[in-house]
Design a protein around this motif. Sequence first.
Motif, PDB file in Angstrom:
ATOM      1  N   PRO A  60       6.349   4.920   4.694  1.00  0.00           N
ATOM      2  CA  PRO A  60       6.843   5.762   5.789  1.00  0.00           C
ATOM      3  C   PRO A  60       6.136   4.860   7.046  1.00  0.00           C
ATOM      4  O   PRO A  60       6.755   4.861   8.613  1.00  0.00           O
ATOM      5  CB  PRO A  60       5.452   6.369   5.267  1.00  0.00           C
ATOM      6  CG  PRO A  60       5.049   6.865   4.053  1.00  0.00           C
ATOM      7  CD  PRO A  60       5.410   5.467   3.625  1.00  0.00           C
ATOM      8  N   ALA A  61       5.218   3.774   7.008  1.00  0.00           N
ATOM      9  CA  ALA A  61       5.564   2.781   8.292  1.00  0.00           C
ATOM     10  C   ALA A  61       6.813   1.948   8.262  1.00  0.00           C
ATOM     11  O   ALA A  61       6.732   1.645   9.849  1.00  0.00           O
ATOM     12  CB  ALA A  61       4.333   1.789   7.762  1.00  0.00           C
ATOM     13  N   SER A  62       7.876   1.748   7.532  1.00  0.00           N
ATOM     14  CA  SER A  62       8.726   1.262   7.882  1.00  0.00           C
ATOM     15  C   SER A  62       9.412   1.689   8.257  1.00  0.00           C
ATOM     16  O   SER A  62      10.400   1.306   9.104  1.00  0.00           O
ATOM     17  CB  SER A  62       9.784   0.883   6.418  1.00  0.00           C
ATOM     18  OG  SER A  62      10.048   1.274   5.557  1.00  0.00           O
ATOM     19  N   ARG A  63       9.511   3.100   8.357  1.00  0.00           N
ATOM     20  CA  ARG A  63      10.671   3.873   9.177  1.00  0.00           C
ATOM     21  C   ARG A  63       9.847   3.856  10.311  1.00  0.00           C
ATOM     22  O   ARG A  63      10.772   3.589  11.332  1.00  0.00           O
ATOM     23  CB  ARG A  63      10.331   5.315   8.499  1.00  0.00           C
ATOM     24  CG  ARG A  63      11.408   5.296   7.050  1.00  0.00           C
ATOM     25  CD  ARG A  63      11.046   7.057   7.255  1.00  0.00           C
ATOM     26  NE  ARG A  63      10.416   7.492   6.601  1.00  0.00           N
ATOM     27  CZ  ARG A  63       9.927   8.013   4.789  1.00  0.00           C
ATOM     28  NH1 ARG A  63      10.619   7.486   4.402  1.00  0.00           N
ATOM     29  NH2 ARG A  63       8.491   8.539   5.265  1.00  0.00           N
ATOM     30  N   ILE A  64       9.275   4.110  10.693  1.00  0.00           N
ATOM     31  CA  ILE A  64       8.409   4.339  12.132  1.00  0.00           C
ATOM     32  C   ILE A  64       8.110   2.590  12.741  1.00  0.00           C
ATOM     33  O   ILE A  64       9.485   2.330  14.048  1.00  0.00           O
ATOM     34  CB  ILE A  64       7.015   4.629  11.652  1.00  0.00           C
ATOM     35  CG1 ILE A  64       6.637   5.972  11.919  1.00  0.00           C
ATOM     36  CG2 ILE A  64       6.398   3.604  13.605  1.00  0.00           C
ATOM     37  CD1 ILE A  64       4.613   6.488  11.440  1.00  0.00           C
ATOM     38  N   HIS A 114       0.619  -1.086  -0.402  1.00  0.00           N
ATOM     39  CA  HIS A 114      -0.008   0.130   0.009  1.00  0.00           C
ATOM     40  C   HIS A 114       0.358   0.607  -0.320  1.00  0.00           C
ATOM     41  O   HIS A 114       1.858   1.428   0.339  1.00  0.00           O
ATOM     42  CB  HIS A 114      -0.600  -0.394   1.267  1.00  0.00           C
ATOM     43  CG  HIS A 114       0.073   0.198   2.392  1.00  0.00           C
ATOM     44  ND1 HIS A 114       0.630   1.145   2.918  1.00  0.00           N
ATOM     45  CD2 HIS A 114       0.051  -1.076   3.249  1.00  0.00           C
ATOM     46  CE1 HIS A 114       1.188   0.609   4.266  1.00  0.00           C
ATOM     47  NE2 HIS A 114       0.602  -0.865   4.416  1.00  0.00           N
ATOM     48  N   LYS A 115       0.344   2.385   0.039  1.00  0.00           N
ATOM     49  CA  LYS A 115       1.299   4.080   0.314  1.00  0.00           C
ATOM     50  C   LYS A 115       1.724   3.939   1.121  1.00  0.00           C
ATOM     51  O   LYS A 115       2.598   4.416   1.300  1.00  0.00           O
ATOM     52  CB  LYS A 115       0.523   5.074  -0.829  1.00  0.00           C
ATOM     53  CG  LYS A 115      -1.008   5.182  -0.177  1.00  0.00           C
ATOM     54  CD  LYS A 115      -1.073   6.268  -0.605  1.00  0.00           C
ATOM     55  CE  LYS A 115      -2.736   6.987  -0.029  1.00  0.00           C
ATOM     56  NZ  LYS A 115      -3.425   7.774  -0.640  1.00  0.00           N
ATOM     57  N   PHE A 116       1.391   3.171   2.295  1.00  0.00           N
ATOM     58  CA  PHE A 116       1.275   3.921   3.602  1.00  0.00           C
ATOM     59  C   PHE A 116       3.073   2.797   3.527  1.00  0.00           C
ATOM     60  O   PHE A 116       3.539   3.316   4.725  1.00  0.00           O
ATOM     61  CB  PHE A 116       0.711   4.126   4.548  1.00  0.00           C
ATOM     62  CG  PHE A 116      -0.246   5.044   4.220  1.00  0.00           C
ATOM     63  CD1 PHE A 116      -0.163   6.187   3.891  1.00  0.00           C
ATOM     64  CD2 PHE A 116      -1.535   4.517   4.101  1.00  0.00           C
ATOM     65  CE1 PHE A 116      -0.862   7.450   3.737  1.00  0.00           C
ATOM     66  CE2 PHE A 116      -2.379   5.495   3.136  1.00  0.00           C
ATOM     67  CZ  PHE A 116      -2.024   6.931   3.657  1.00  0.00           C
ATOM     68  N   LEU A 164       8.677  -4.883   8.851  1.00  0.00           N
ATOM     69  CA  LEU A 164       9.558  -4.627   8.072  1.00  0.00           C
ATOM     70  C   LEU A 164       9.633  -5.822   6.637  1.00  0.00           C
ATOM     71  O   LEU A 164      10.407  -5.333   6.456  1.00  0.00           O
ATOM     72  CB  LEU A 164      10.475  -4.903   9.211  1.00  0.00           C
ATOM     73  CG  LEU A 164      10.519  -3.579  10.021  1.00  0.00           C
ATOM     74  CD1 LEU A 164      11.416  -3.770  11.146  1.00  0.00           C
ATOM     75  CD2 LEU A 164      10.728  -2.066   8.935  1.00  0.00           C
ATOM     76  N   GLY A 165       8.630  -6.486   6.717  1.00  0.00           N
ATOM     77  CA  GLY A 165       8.447  -7.274   6.132  1.00  0.00           C
ATOM     78  C   GLY A 165       9.424  -8.951   6.099  1.00  0.00           C
ATOM     79  O   GLY A 165       9.818  -9.438   4.773  1.00  0.00           O
ATOM     80  N   VAL A 166      10.102  -8.840   7.578  1.00  0.00           N
ATOM     81  CA  VAL A 166      10.372 -10.183   7.868  1.00  0.00           C
ATOM     82  C   VAL A 166      10.274 -10.950   8.337  1.00  0.00           C
ATOM     83  O   VAL A 166      11.060 -12.238   8.796  1.00  0.00           O
ATOM     84  CB  VAL A 166      12.122  -9.708   8.707  1.00  0.00           C
ATOM     85  CG1 VAL A 166      13.051  -8.515   7.540  1.00  0.00           C
ATOM     86  CG2 VAL A 166      11.371  -8.822   9.947  1.00  0.00           C
ATOM     87  N   HIS A 167       9.065 -11.362   8.477  1.00  0.00           N
ATOM     88  CA  HIS A 167       7.930 -12.204   9.775  1.00  0.00           C
ATOM     89  C   HIS A 167       6.562 -12.126   9.212  1.00  0.00           C
ATOM     90  O   HIS A 167       5.820 -11.471   8.531  1.00  0.00           O
ATOM     91  CB  HIS A 167       8.395 -12.518  11.323  1.00  0.00           C
ATOM     92  CG  HIS A 167       9.851 -12.339  11.094  1.00  0.00           C
ATOM     93  ND1 HIS A 167       9.878 -12.778  11.698  1.00  0.00           N
ATOM     94  CD2 HIS A 167      10.459 -11.513  12.100  1.00  0.00           C
ATOM     95  CE1 HIS A 167      11.005 -13.203  12.038  1.00  0.00           C
ATOM     96  NE2 HIS A 167      11.033 -12.333  12.991  1.00  0.00           N
TER      97      HIS A 167
END
Length: 175
Positions: free
Chosen positions: A26-30, A21-23, A147-150
Amino acid sequence: MRSIEPIAKFDLAFSLFCLQHKFAHPASRISKAVSHTGDGHLYAMFGVMAYWFGGLEGKQFLIVGLLAFSIERPIYWLTKNLFKRRRPHELSQLVTSFVTPFDRYSLPSGHTAAAFLIATVVSVFYADVALFAYLWAILIAGSRILLGVHFFTDVVLGALLGIACAHLALSVMGV
């Protein structure tokens, strides 16, 4: 293996839902910042502060925490290397990993296990901050997915592992 196929499909679909999604960026930084709080340095700081400033209860908190981690870490490592579940980005090119994980496999989530272990021990010794501790653990678990790691089941099993090891250590110590 057919019996776990629906779980694997759910996990991948959930990861794609969370990351496409487009967020997502930004969500990954948090999520990086939240996840970093579960890298281990804060656990050591909590333990040392409890030991120095918490009297007998603080010393017991540190001992229970160390025992719980000495139970959890080998189980975590053995489970990772027994199941050898690949990480989300390895199973689908549609999944973006925003960080490089500390180890190769994804099941269970070590960050989540540690966060729920600490939250459980904190809830016993410092009940006034139990809600905050568990909310923080949930945020760490969510950050690992974002973060896409789990996968979702990685963090659920990590949470169960952390809680179980904390309760075992509490029981052994008679708390």
